[in-house]
Each structure stands twice: as C-alpha cells, then as structure tokens.
Write a protein that holds these residues in place. Structure first.
Motif, mmCIF file in Angstrom:
data_model
loop_
_atom_site.group_PDB
_atom_site.id
_atom_site.type_symbol
_atom_site.label_atom_id
_atom_site.label_comp_id
_atom_site.label_asym_id
_atom_site.label_seq_id
_atom_site.Cartn_x
_atom_site.Cartn_y
_atom_site.Cartn_z
ATOM 1 N N ASP A 172 0.853 -1.195 0.000
ATOM 2 C CA ASP A 172 0.000 0.000 0.000
ATOM 3 C C ASP A 172 0.885 1.240 0.000
ATOM 4 N N PHE A 173 1.181 1.719 -1.198
ATOM 5 C CA PHE A 173 2.027 2.906 -1.361
ATOM 6 C C PHE A 173 1.202 4.124 -1.768
ATOM 7 N N TYR A 174 -0.071 4.156 -1.368
ATOM 8 C CA TYR A 174 -0.915 5.296 -1.711
ATOM 9 C C TYR A 174 -0.234 6.587 -1.254
ATOM 10 N N PRO A 175 -0.455 7.656 -2.015
ATOM 11 C CA PRO A 175 0.209 8.924 -1.680
ATOM 12 C C PRO A 175 -0.199 9.490 -0.322
ATOM 13 N N HIS A 176 -1.352 9.093 0.185
ATOM 14 C CA HIS A 176 -1.798 9.561 1.503
ATOM 15 C C HIS A 176 -0.796 9.200 2.603
ATOM 16 N N HIS A 177 -0.034 8.127 2.354
ATOM 17 C CA HIS A 177 0.935 7.637 3.331
ATOM 18 C C HIS A 177 2.381 7.969 2.947
ATOM 19 N N MET A 178 2.624 8.136 1.643
ATOM 20 C CA MET A 178 4.004 8.162 1.165
ATOM 21 C C MET A 178 4.469 9.480 0.551
ATOM 22 N N ASP A 179 3.568 10.333 0.128
ATOM 23 C CA ASP A 179 3.942 11.531 -0.636
ATOM 24 C C ASP A 179 3.667 12.796 0.173
ATOM 25 N N ALA A 180 4.702 13.264 0.860
ATOM 26 C CA ALA A 180 4.562 14.432 1.739
ATOM 27 C C ALA A 180 4.134 15.675 0.972
ATOM 28 N N GLU A 181 4.665 15.880 -0.218
ATOM 29 C CA GLU A 181 4.323 17.076 -0.995
ATOM 30 C C GLU A 181 2.878 17.037 -1.461
ATOM 31 N N TRP A 182 2.428 15.900 -1.974
ATOM 32 C CA TRP A 182 1.040 15.767 -2.403
ATOM 33 C C TRP A 182 0.089 15.977 -1.229
ATOM 34 N N CYS A 183 0.453 15.436 -0.070
ATOM 35 C CA CYS A 183 -0.410 15.544 1.117
ATOM 36 C C CYS A 183 -0.607 16.983 1.572
ATOM 37 N N LYS A 184 0.343 17.858 1.271
ATOM 38 C CA LYS A 184 0.199 19.267 1.650
ATOM 39 C C LYS A 184 -1.030 19.896 0.995
ATOM 40 N N SER A 185 -1.452 19.349 -0.158
ATOM 41 C CA SER A 185 -2.614 19.886 -0.865
ATOM 42 C C SER A 185 -3.917 19.188 -0.473
ATOM 43 N N GLN A 186 -3.839 18.261 0.464
ATOM 44 C CA GLN A 186 -5.007 17.481 0.878
ATOM 45 C C GLN A 186 -5.559 18.002 2.209
ATOM 46 N N PRO A 187 -6.772 17.578 2.570
ATOM 47 C CA PRO A 187 -7.423 18.124 3.774
ATOM 48 C C PRO A 187 -6.609 18.010 5.065
ATOM 49 N N HIS A 228 -1.331 4.310 7.720
ATOM 50 C CA HIS A 228 -2.311 3.339 7.222
ATOM 51 C C HIS A 228 -3.234 2.927 8.367
ATOM 52 N N GLY A 229 -4.502 2.752 8.068
ATOM 53 C CA GLY A 229 -5.418 2.225 9.076
ATOM 54 C C GLY A 229 -4.985 0.846 9.543
ATOM 55 N N THR A 230 -4.517 0.036 8.600
ATOM 56 C CA THR A 230 -4.080 -1.314 8.964
ATOM 57 C C THR A 230 -2.832 -1.290 9.841
ATOM 58 N N LEU A 231 -1.988 -0.291 9.670
ATOM 59 C CA LEU A 231 -0.825 -0.132 10.551
ATOM 60 C C LEU A 231 -1.284 0.223 11.955
ATOM 61 N N THR A 232 -2.192 1.177 12.046
ATOM 62 C CA THR A 232 -2.714 1.585 13.351
ATOM 63 C C THR A 232 -3.355 0.386 14.056
ATOM 64 N N PHE A 233 -4.137 -0.386 13.310
ATOM 65 C CA PHE A 233 -4.778 -1.571 13.878
ATOM 66 C C PHE A 233 -3.737 -2.579 14.368
ATOM 67 N N ALA A 234 -2.747 -2.876 13.542
ATOM 68 C CA ALA A 234 -1.727 -3.866 13.913
ATOM 69 C C ALA A 234 -0.952 -3.428 15.152
ATOM 70 N N ILE A 235 -0.583 -2.174 15.213
ATOM 71 C CA ILE A 235 0.154 -1.678 16.379
ATOM 72 C C ILE A 235 -0.729 -1.733 17.618
#
Length: 150
Positions: free
Chosen positions: A37-52, A59-66
């Motif tokens: 899961d390499f979606y930009p929401h997790h991996m692309d800091a520059e793209w995320c700056k333009s997001q809400p 990742h939700g699955t990371l949070t769940f696993a931890i």
C-alpha cells in the motif's frame, strides 16, 4: 507470562490501559513495503500538503496492527482471538502521534454452538496524545469455561 483465565473470571466493565507508542515514519515505510500500500496519503509528503489533512497519515491497517500488539500482554492459555468487529477509524494518525489503547470488557455471553466456551468482547479504543479516538473496534475472545470439556 502464562496465565489461566477462564470465562467465569472475566467481568463486564473491567478495564485497563496500555503504555504509549509513538508512530514513526519508519513504521509507515515498513508497513507500506509489507502490504504493498504505497498510496500517496501515506508516502507523498508534498502531495499531502494539498489534501485536507495537510500531511501524511498512517495506514489504518498499521494503526490496527500496532494497537493489537500493544494490547498483547500475558498469554492466556484458556482463550484465543475469535475475531474483530466494527472496526472504525474516526480520526487520522500522523507521524509523531503517540497512541495508547483503552480496553474495557463490554460483553460476555455463551457461545451459541460450543457449550464449553464463552465469548468475551473487549471494546478497544485507540487514543492519541490529545485523547482523540483514532480507532475503535471490538475484540472477541473465545474463552474456555471452567471445568468444561472442549
């Protein structure tokens, strides 16, 4: 440590809280590699700056696993995970957030088909450092009854 905690030993509303765990960039990168899961929401800091949210989110699955790992403590030889229900992610988790898990026994009932077992439900609420709930789920345990023949 190994313990023996039978169905009868659980009480509704018993509660405990885990220690904290801070989410790192390494956690996110490793999880992306493990899951693909390499979606930009997790991996692309520059793209995320333009997001809400304005920054990368775990990742939700990371949070769940931890969170599941954080709840693991004593090994109960009389119980095992039966499953998880109603998994929700009401708020995002960011790099640098420190999480802990609040666990409360919310229900106990007989197993509908296995008389030697009961089902114990733990409500898990994962909270960040501000006390905001970032994950909520129900962990269902299959627990042996005292004196029963499995």
């Amino acid at each position: 440590m190994f313990i023996e905690k039978y169905f009868e030993d659980f009480s509704v509303d018993d509660a405990r809280t885990t220690l904290g765990r801070t989410i790192t960039e390494s956690d996110i990168v490793l999880h992306a590699g493990q899951t693909g899961d390499f979606y930009p929401h997790h991996m692309d800091a520059e793209w995320c700056k333009s997001q809400p949210f304005g920054q990368r989110i775990a990742h939700g699955t990371l949070t769940f696993a931890i969170a599941v790992g954080m709840t693991a403590g004593d090994i109960n030889t009389r119980a095992m995970t039966y499953g998880y229900e109603k998994l929700r992610f009401p708020k995002p988790v960011f790099i640098g957030d420190t999480l802990h898990v609040a666990i409360r026994i919310s229900e106990k009932k007989d197993h509908p088909r296995k008389a030697a077992y009961g089902l114990v439900t733990e409500q898990l609420d994962v909270l960040n450092q501000q006390g905001d709930c970032v994950l909520a789920t129900q962990h269902v345990l299959l627990v042996e009854k005292r004196g029963a023949q499995p």
